[in-house]
Enzyme design. Sequence first.
Site, PDB file in Angstrom:
ATOM      1  N   ARG A  43       0.882  -1.182   0.000  1.00  0.00           N
ATOM      2  CA  ARG A  43       0.000   0.000   0.000  1.00  0.00           C
ATOM      3  C   ARG A  43       0.911   1.221   0.000  1.00  0.00           C
ATOM      4  NH1 ARG A  43      -2.161   3.502   3.940  1.00  0.00           N
ATOM      5  NH2 ARG A  43      -4.251   4.270   3.431  1.00  0.00           N
ATOM      6  N   SER A 112     -12.604  -3.635   2.144  1.00  0.00           N
ATOM      7  CA  SER A 112     -12.706  -2.899   3.418  1.00  0.00           C
ATOM      8  C   SER A 112     -14.171  -2.732   3.761  1.00  0.00           C
ATOM      9  CB  SER A 112     -12.152  -1.479   3.283  1.00  0.00           C
ATOM     10  OG  SER A 112     -10.873  -1.501   2.788  1.00  0.00           O
ATOM     11  N   LYS A 141      -4.874   6.582   8.592  1.00  0.00           N
ATOM     12  CA  LYS A 141      -6.063   7.016   7.842  1.00  0.00           C
ATOM     13  C   LYS A 141      -6.718   8.103   8.676  1.00  0.00           C
ATOM     14  CE  LYS A 141      -8.587   4.007   4.720  1.00  0.00           C
ATOM     15  NZ  LYS A 141      -8.228   4.768   3.593  1.00  0.00           N
TER      16      LYS A 141
HETATM   17  C1  LIG Z   1      -6.684  -5.341   5.025  1.00  0.00           C
HETATM   18  C2  LIG Z   1      -7.077  -3.966   4.638  1.00  0.00           C
HETATM   19  N1  LIG Z   1      -8.196  -3.443   5.159  1.00  0.00           N
HETATM   20  C3  LIG Z   1      -8.578  -2.202   4.821  1.00  0.00           C
HETATM   21  C4  LIG Z   1      -7.832  -1.451   3.919  1.00  0.00           C
HETATM   22  C5  LIG Z   1      -8.263  -0.084   3.485  1.00  0.00           C
HETATM   23  O1  LIG Z   1      -8.654  -0.044   2.117  1.00  0.00           O
HETATM   24  P1  LIG Z   1      -9.374   1.285   1.547  1.00  0.00           P
HETATM   25  O2  LIG Z   1     -10.597   1.515   2.345  1.00  0.00           O
HETATM   26  O3  LIG Z   1      -9.526   1.142   0.103  1.00  0.00           O
HETATM   27  O4  LIG Z   1      -8.350   2.425   1.865  1.00  0.00           O
HETATM   28  P2  LIG Z   1      -6.878   2.578   1.271  1.00  0.00           P
HETATM   29  O5  LIG Z   1      -6.016   1.550   1.929  1.00  0.00           O
HETATM   30  O6  LIG Z   1      -6.929   2.338  -0.196  1.00  0.00           O
HETATM   31  O7  LIG Z   1      -6.475   3.944   1.661  1.00  0.00           O
HETATM   32  C6  LIG Z   1      -6.678  -2.030   3.401  1.00  0.00           C
HETATM   33  N2  LIG Z   1      -5.900  -1.383   2.528  1.00  0.00           N
HETATM   34  N3  LIG Z   1      -6.322  -3.285   3.760  1.00  0.00           N
HETATM   35  C1  LIG Z   2      -5.270   1.284   5.600  1.00  0.00           C
HETATM   36  C2  LIG Z   2      -6.327   1.224   6.626  1.00  0.00           C
HETATM   37  N1  LIG Z   2      -7.609   0.856   6.319  1.00  0.00           N
HETATM   38  C3  LIG Z   2      -8.406   0.896   7.385  1.00  0.00           C
HETATM   39  C4  LIG Z   2      -9.842   0.560   7.349  1.00  0.00           C
HETATM   40  O1  LIG Z   2     -10.458   0.535   8.397  1.00  0.00           O
HETATM   41  O2  LIG Z   2     -10.339   0.316   6.263  1.00  0.00           O
HETATM   42  S1  LIG Z   2      -7.611   1.382   8.792  1.00  0.00           S
HETATM   43  C5  LIG Z   2      -6.169   1.539   7.950  1.00  0.00           C
HETATM   44  C6  LIG Z   2      -4.901   1.979   8.581  1.00  0.00           C
HETATM   45  C7  LIG Z   2      -4.202   0.878   9.316  1.00  0.00           C
HETATM   46  O3  LIG Z   2      -2.988   1.375   9.755  1.00  0.00           O
HETATM   47  P1  LIG Z   2      -2.553   1.386  11.273  1.00  0.00           P
HETATM   48  O4  LIG Z   2      -2.305  -0.027  11.659  1.00  0.00           O
HETATM   49  O5  LIG Z   2      -1.273   2.188  11.272  1.00  0.00           O
HETATM   50  O6  LIG Z   2      -3.618   2.043  12.061  1.00  0.00           O
END
Ligand SMILES: Cc1ncc(COP(=O)(O)OP(=O)(O)O)c(N)n1
Ligand SMILES: Cc1nc(C(=O)O)sc1CCOP(=O)(O)O
Length: 283
Positions: A43, A112, A141
């Site tokens: 990512r 997600s 996020k």
């Molecule tokens: C395992 C996992 N869960 C959630 C996310 C988040 O995806 P998304 O909502 O498309 O947001 P971005 O990661 O694209 O900013 C994820 N990447 N992986």
């Molecule tokens: C990339 C992403 N997606 C989310 C979701 O809820 O869909 S939360 C998230 C961020 C996860 O990073 P951290 O472990 O640093 O909080």
Amino acid sequence: MNRWSWSDFQLYVITGENYHPGRSMLEVMEQAIIGGADIVQLRAKDTPKEELLAQAFALRELTDRYHVPLIINDHLDVAIAVQADGVHLGQEDLPLAEARRILGPAAIIGISTHSIEQAIEAEAGGADYIGVGPVFPTGTKPGRQAVTTEYVRSAAERVKIPWVAIGGITLSNVDEVIAAGAARICAVSAIVGSDNVADACRAFREKINQQQISQKEKLSIRINGREEQTTAQSVSELIELLGFAGKRMVVELNGTIIAREAWRETEIEQGASLELVHFVGGG
Ligand SMILES: Cc1ncc(COP(=O)(O)OP(=O)(O)O)c(N)n1
Ligand SMILES: Cc1nc(C(=O)O)sc1CCOP(=O)(O)O
Ligand SMILES: [Mg+2]
């Protein structure tokens, strides 16, 4: 045959280059895999496509070497180019049905979700796994409202496909998430931003395993009509754990009165139903 399947994963680690200045994405992700990451996602939201593709090829080579599945966030074209195992899509990304049509049935497609309704929709639409989050507020996020462990609890009750808790999960709060029913944990900052990435992964895995062992050891039984969980293996152990040792009691197990002399050798099994009557006072 007892073969590991990708869906048995416990620890899912996502890249997050901003969290490890001075260390390369590849060295950090190799440490994550050595520490026990059993699925990896690339990512890199602000990385130009050409650079992203180069990173994806390098991560593919690394994950192949360790036999770890590689998921690409957002970009199907990159996933196809590097022969990744699948893609992860958000609610605003390419629809699941389109992604499935393009990638075919063998690809792992993760979605997600931020509510149980989205989870049910993704499951019905053929997602292979879902993300459940953000469980806690997270700088990865920013501005996203946390779904809290309430949603983790509903996912544990209702989602049938593999699902992973994500968002603001650290070694300090992961116990809460596991206690709410999560068997799979995903993290970015708490792992790739750690000074010792491999140890951070080991510590996450240890917590997931510990909780699962203690959950497995607990029996669900009914005591006087109420659902209870117990680690007791015999009637006498149960009486002790409930604080009734030495008290005048009548114990009925699955409709049969158990004589006090038989309490020690009478085993309690999963789903057992007990009626416990405690006599108060003399006479
Ligand atoms: C395992 C996992 N869960 C959630 C996310 C988040 O995806 P998304 O909502 O498309 O947001 P971005 O990661 O694209 O900013 C994820 N990447 N992986
Ligand atoms: C990339 C992403 N997606 C989310 C979701 O809820 O869909 S939360 C998230 C961020 C996860 O990073 P951290 O472990 O640093 O909080
Ligand atoms: Mg996305």
